[in-house]
Design a protein around this motif. Structure first.
Motif, PDB file in Angstrom:
ATOM      1  N   CYS A 195      -4.668  -1.070  -2.834  1.00 36.22           N
ATOM      2  CA  CYS A 195      -3.714  -2.032  -2.287  1.00 36.22           C
ATOM      3  C   CYS A 195      -3.575  -3.186  -3.267  1.00 36.22           C
ATOM      4  CB  CYS A 195      -4.181  -2.593  -0.942  1.00 36.22           C
ATOM      5  SG  CYS A 195      -4.064  -1.457   0.432  1.00 36.22           S
ATOM      6  N   PHE A 248     -11.809  -8.818   2.637  1.00 40.47           N
ATOM      7  CA  PHE A 248     -11.057  -7.593   2.380  1.00 40.47           C
ATOM      8  C   PHE A 248     -11.714  -6.451   3.136  1.00 40.47           C
ATOM      9  CE2 PHE A 248      -8.529  -9.527  -0.864  1.00 40.47           C
ATOM     10  CZ  PHE A 248      -9.346 -10.519  -1.393  1.00 40.47           C
ATOM     11  N   TRP A 252     -11.300  -2.275   4.791  1.00 37.85           N
ATOM     12  CA  TRP A 252     -10.652  -0.973   4.870  1.00 37.85           C
ATOM     13  C   TRP A 252     -10.907  -0.405   6.256  1.00 37.85           C
ATOM     14  CZ3 TRP A 252      -7.349   1.125   1.439  1.00 37.85           C
ATOM     15  CH2 TRP A 252      -7.311   0.570   0.157  1.00 37.85           C
ATOM     16  N   ALA A 270     -16.080   0.198  -2.061  1.00 38.15           N
ATOM     17  CA  ALA A 270     -14.945  -0.718  -2.029  1.00 38.15           C
ATOM     18  C   ALA A 270     -15.058  -1.647  -3.227  1.00 38.15           C
ATOM     19  CB  ALA A 270     -14.932  -1.514  -0.732  1.00 38.15           C
ATOM     20  N   CYS A 284      -5.678  -0.879   4.351  1.00 41.09           N
ATOM     21  CA  CYS A 284      -6.371  -2.042   3.818  1.00 41.09           C
ATOM     22  C   CYS A 284      -5.969  -3.247   4.673  1.00 41.09           C
ATOM     23  CB  CYS A 284      -6.046  -2.270   2.355  1.00 41.09           C
ATOM     24  SG  CYS A 284      -4.311  -2.635   2.014  1.00 41.09           S
ATOM     25  N   GLN A 302       0.858  -1.185   0.000  1.00 40.14           N
ATOM     26  CA  GLN A 302       0.000   0.000   0.000  1.00 40.14           C
ATOM     27  C   GLN A 302       0.890   1.229   0.000  1.00 40.14           C
ATOM     28  OE1 GLN A 302      -2.663   0.248   3.402  1.00 40.14           O
ATOM     29  NE2 GLN A 302      -3.903   1.845   2.441  1.00 40.14           N
TER      30      GLN A 302
END
Lengths: 111, 118
Positions: A23, A33, A35, A63, A89, A6
């Motif tokens: 990312c 996944f 954030w 996202a 992330c 990232q």
């Protein structure tokens, strides 16, 4: 190669602009996944969560996950000065619960 | 309800001293994590407890670092013979990590302990 990459920034954009944070990752087993947003001198807080590929929208935040490219994104529309924070992330697989974090991108929204 | 709490919020210690950092997770959360965050750096995983399983200690940087979790709840992170490079914010997080939850991997973080080794 690190598991999660990232760009640390800082990223400065004017108020009202669309922000794109990204990312990349190397482990194809990742399926969850996330954030996180972290304000200065605070712990991170979950902002968005997606499972597998696809898009998810929540208000001004979207996202995106592209598993074929091992690439995830967070878009912020109509950015506000209050969005200024570090965005991390994070991802994990089913095989274990350990979550791997990116280093975070510092975002500044300029009034 | 109450979130994750950590104590102390700030700790200044002399090089070579031992320190203990405490984490109180959210009640009922089975998973507990310790991370370290240095200035301008991301979250460095240290150790992970899940229920009664053996902890994942793969992130501990040296044998000066150890952690315990008593009764599946409170956890203490101990750093022996502190060094200046140990200066960082130490963050604790907990999660339900239970199958069938909407997001079993969502972590709730405490405010952190800022450790300064002089």
């Amino acid at each position: 190669q690190k598991e999660v990459e990232q760009d640390p920034g800082p990223l400065s954009v004017p108020e009202g602009a669309i922000v794109s944070l990204n990312c990349t990752y190397s482990n194809s087993a990742f399926q969850y996944f996330m954030w996180y947003r972290q304000y200065s001198r605070k712990g991170p807080e979950l902002l968005m969560y997606t499972y597998s590929s696809g898009n998810k929208e929540d208000g001004r935040f979207t996202a995106q996950v592209d598993k074929s490219s091992k690439y995830i994104s967070l878009f912020i529309r109509d950015s506000q000065p209050s969005d200024s924070a570090t965005y991390l992330c994070a991802m994990s697989s089913n095989r274990d619960d350990k979550i791997i974090f990116g280093k975070g991108t510092r975002l500044h929204i300029l009034p | 309800g109450a979130g994750v709490s950590q104590s102390p919020s700030n700790k200044v210690t002399e090089k070579g001293k031992d320190v203990e950092l405490r984490c109180d997770p959210i009640s009922g959360h089975t998973a507990l994590y310790w991370y370290r965050q240095s200035l301008g750096q991301g979250l460095e995983f240290l150790i992970y407890f899940q229920g009664n399983s053996a902890p994942d200690k793969s992130g501990l940087p040296s044998d000066r670092f150890s952690a315990e979790r008593t009764g599946g709840s409170v956890s203490t992170l101990t750093i022996q013979r502190t060094q200046q490079e140990d200066s960082a914010v130490y963050l604790c997080a907990s999660s339900l990590s239970a199958p069938g939850q909407a997001n079993p991997y969502e972590q709730y973080f405490g405010p952190g302990t800022r450790l300064t080794v002089t």
